[in-house]
Design a protein around this motif. Structure first.
Motif, PDB file in Angstrom:
ATOM      1  N   VAL A  17       3.824   1.534   2.283  1.00 12.82           N
ATOM      2  CA  VAL A  17       4.732   2.645   2.718  1.00 12.82           C
ATOM      3  C   VAL A  17       4.321   4.312   2.201  1.00 12.82           C
ATOM      4  CG1 VAL A  17       6.551   3.807   0.515  1.00 12.82           C
ATOM      5  CG2 VAL A  17       6.236   1.503   0.581  1.00 12.82           C
ATOM      6  N   ASN A  18       4.646   5.463   3.297  1.00  8.89           N
ATOM      7  CA  ASN A  18       3.979   6.423   2.865  1.00  8.89           C
ATOM      8  C   ASN A  18       4.731   7.141   1.875  1.00  8.89           C
ATOM      9  OD1 ASN A  18       6.036   7.270   4.742  1.00  8.89           O
ATOM     10  ND2 ASN A  18       4.612   7.473   6.340  1.00  8.89           N
ATOM     11  N   ASP A  19       5.966   7.004   1.761  1.00  8.77           N
ATOM     12  CA  ASP A  19       6.497   7.504   0.708  1.00  8.77           C
ATOM     13  C   ASP A  19       6.429   7.806  -0.770  1.00  8.77           C
ATOM     14  OD1 ASP A  19       8.419   9.880  -0.920  1.00  8.77           O
ATOM     15  OD2 ASP A  19      10.127  10.017   1.429  1.00  8.77           O
ATOM     16  N   SER A  20       5.402   8.233  -1.733  1.00  7.64           N
ATOM     17  CA  SER A  20       6.309   7.856  -3.289  1.00  7.64           C
ATOM     18  C   SER A  20       7.627   7.371  -3.626  1.00  7.64           C
ATOM     19  CB  SER A  20       4.815   8.819  -3.209  1.00  7.64           C
ATOM     20  OG  SER A  20       5.704  10.160  -3.926  1.00  7.64           O
ATOM     21  N   LEU A  21       8.198   8.796  -3.148  1.00  7.97           N
ATOM     22  CA  LEU A  21       9.671   8.186  -3.680  1.00  7.97           C
ATOM     23  C   LEU A  21      10.314   7.030  -2.853  1.00  7.97           C
ATOM     24  CD1 LEU A  21      10.825  12.036  -2.716  1.00  7.97           C
ATOM     25  CD2 LEU A  21      10.273  10.557  -5.170  1.00  7.97           C
TER      26      LEU A  21
ATOM     27  N   ILE B 173       1.114  -0.942   0.149  1.00  9.24           N
ATOM     28  CA  ILE B 173       0.195  -0.513  -0.292  1.00  9.24           C
ATOM     29  C   ILE B 173       0.816   1.134  -0.600  1.00  9.24           C
ATOM     30  CG2 ILE B 173      -2.239   0.814   1.091  1.00  9.24           C
ATOM     31  CD1 ILE B 173      -2.192  -1.414   3.160  1.00  9.24           C
ATOM     32  N   CYS B 174       0.335   2.077  -0.712  1.00  6.77           N
ATOM     33  CA  CYS B 174       1.274   2.781  -0.628  1.00  6.77           C
ATOM     34  C   CYS B 174      -0.033   4.570  -1.132  1.00  6.77           C
ATOM     35  CB  CYS B 174       2.190   3.632  -2.488  1.00  6.77           C
ATOM     36  SG  CYS B 174       2.949   5.263  -2.315  1.00  6.77           S
ATOM     37  N   ASP B 175       0.193   5.151  -0.081  1.00  4.96           N
ATOM     38  CA  ASP B 175      -0.681   6.249   0.826  1.00  4.96           C
ATOM     39  C   ASP B 175       0.207   7.094   1.628  1.00  4.96           C
ATOM     40  OD1 ASP B 175      -3.040   8.333   1.543  1.00  4.96           O
ATOM     41  OD2 ASP B 175      -3.691   6.488   0.546  1.00  4.96           O
ATOM     42  N   ASP B 176      -0.112   8.329   1.552  1.00  4.00           N
ATOM     43  CA  ASP B 176       0.389   9.618   1.914  1.00  4.00           C
ATOM     44  C   ASP B 176      -0.422  10.101   3.880  1.00  4.00           C
ATOM     45  OD1 ASP B 176      -1.166  10.853   0.303  1.00  4.00           O
ATOM     46  OD2 ASP B 176      -0.864  12.731   1.619  1.00  4.00           O
TER      47      ASP B 176
ATOM     48  N   GLU C 189      10.368  -6.050  -1.853  1.00  6.56           N
ATOM     49  CA  GLU C 189       9.552  -7.246  -1.598  1.00  6.56           C
ATOM     50  C   GLU C 189       9.357  -7.591  -2.251  1.00  6.56           C
ATOM     51  OE1 GLU C 189       8.627  -7.621   1.677  1.00  6.56           O
ATOM     52  OE2 GLU C 189      10.163  -5.970   2.629  1.00  6.56           O
ATOM     53  N   GLN C 190       8.804  -7.370  -3.755  1.00  5.43           N
ATOM     54  CA  GLN C 190       8.594  -8.217  -4.928  1.00  5.43           C
ATOM     55  C   GLN C 190       6.662  -8.351  -4.989  1.00  5.43           C
ATOM     56  OE1 GLN C 190       9.787  -8.978  -8.073  1.00  5.43           O
ATOM     57  NE2 GLN C 190      11.592  -7.288  -6.611  1.00  5.43           N
ATOM     58  N   PRO C 191       6.230  -7.707  -4.758  1.00  3.55           N
ATOM     59  CA  PRO C 191       4.637  -7.403  -4.227  1.00  3.55           C
ATOM     60  C   PRO C 191       3.538  -8.668  -5.336  1.00  3.55           C
ATOM     61  CG  PRO C 191       5.103  -5.355  -4.526  1.00  3.55           C
ATOM     62  CD  PRO C 191       6.144  -5.795  -3.997  1.00  3.55           C
ATOM     63  N   ASP C 192       2.803  -8.774  -5.033  1.00  5.51           N
ATOM     64  CA  ASP C 192       1.977  -9.321  -6.047  1.00  5.51           C
ATOM     65  C   ASP C 192       0.846  -8.416  -6.360  1.00  5.51           C
ATOM     66  OD1 ASP C 192       2.276 -12.534  -5.408  1.00  5.51           O
ATOM     67  OD2 ASP C 192       1.847 -12.237  -3.534  1.00  5.51           O
ATOM     68  N   LEU C 193       1.017  -7.243  -5.977  1.00  5.10           N
ATOM     69  CA  LEU C 193      -0.665  -6.660  -5.657  1.00  5.10           C
ATOM     70  C   LEU C 193       0.532  -4.542  -5.047  1.00  5.10           C
ATOM     71  CD1 LEU C 193      -3.257  -5.594  -6.635  1.00  5.10           C
ATOM     72  CD2 LEU C 193      -4.178  -5.754  -4.754  1.00  5.10           C
ATOM     73  N   LEU C 194       0.146  -4.158  -5.787  1.00  5.52           N
ATOM     74  CA  LEU C 194      -0.277  -2.577  -4.813  1.00  5.52           C
ATOM     75  C   LEU C 194      -1.279  -1.955  -5.162  1.00  5.52           C
ATOM     76  CD1 LEU C 194       2.619  -0.339  -4.815  1.00  5.52           C
ATOM     77  CD2 LEU C 194       2.332   0.153  -6.721  1.00  5.52           C
ATOM     78  N   ILE C 195      -1.094  -1.521  -3.796  1.00  8.94           N
ATOM     79  CA  ILE C 195      -2.642  -0.456  -3.697  1.00  8.94           C
ATOM     80  C   ILE C 195      -2.048   1.564  -3.736  1.00  8.94           C
ATOM     81  CG2 ILE C 195      -4.798   0.275  -2.700  1.00  8.94           C
ATOM     82  CD1 ILE C 195      -4.758  -2.140  -1.697  1.00  8.94           C
TER      83      ILE C 195
END
Length: 120
Positions: free
Chosen positions: A33-37, A8-11, A46-52
């Motif tokens: 991850v809360n930092d898009s950079l 999950i990537c969101d601020d 991490e090689q995730p299966d899905l990104l939100i």
């Protein structure tokens, strides 16, 4: 369902907390991850299966993150759900290469249905 790795990537820490809770509850491993950079390095590690991915974040937008990911062959097949409160978010997400778009505020059942559909 097999246990999958979801990033999950969101601020917005509140959104991360809610998504972590529901996805963990159904048996997934969740990385936030809360930092898009930092999301590119986290995906490589991490090689995730899905990104939100949130569309509108400070410093680097979710749209730019996704466009950058789609340019690299290692990440072209990564399943991505874009979330946003933007009126034109669905079009922006589609143009950037998202597999799915979910408008904020979202229904938790919609998130789970989308996650299950993309991971199966």
């Amino acid at each position: 369902m097999d246990k999958k790795k979801i990033m999950i990537c969101d601020d917005d820490e509140g959104i991360i907390d809610v998504l972590e809770m529901i996805l963990d509850e159904v048996g997934h491993t969740v990385i936030s991850v809360n930092d898009s950079l930092k999301v590119q390095a986290a995906i490589d590690k991490e090689q995730p299966d899905l990104l939100i991915l949130d569309l509108w974040m400070p410093r680097l937008s979710g749209q730019e993150v996704l466009k950058h990911l789609r340019k690299h062959s290692a990440h072209q097949q990564l399943k991505v759900i874009v979330i946003s409160a933007s009126r034109d978010g669905e079009q922006v997400a589609s143009d950037a290469g998202a597999n799915q778009f979910i408008a904020k505020p979202f229904d938790l059942n919609n998130i789970l249905e989308s996650v299950n559909a993309l991971l199966n």
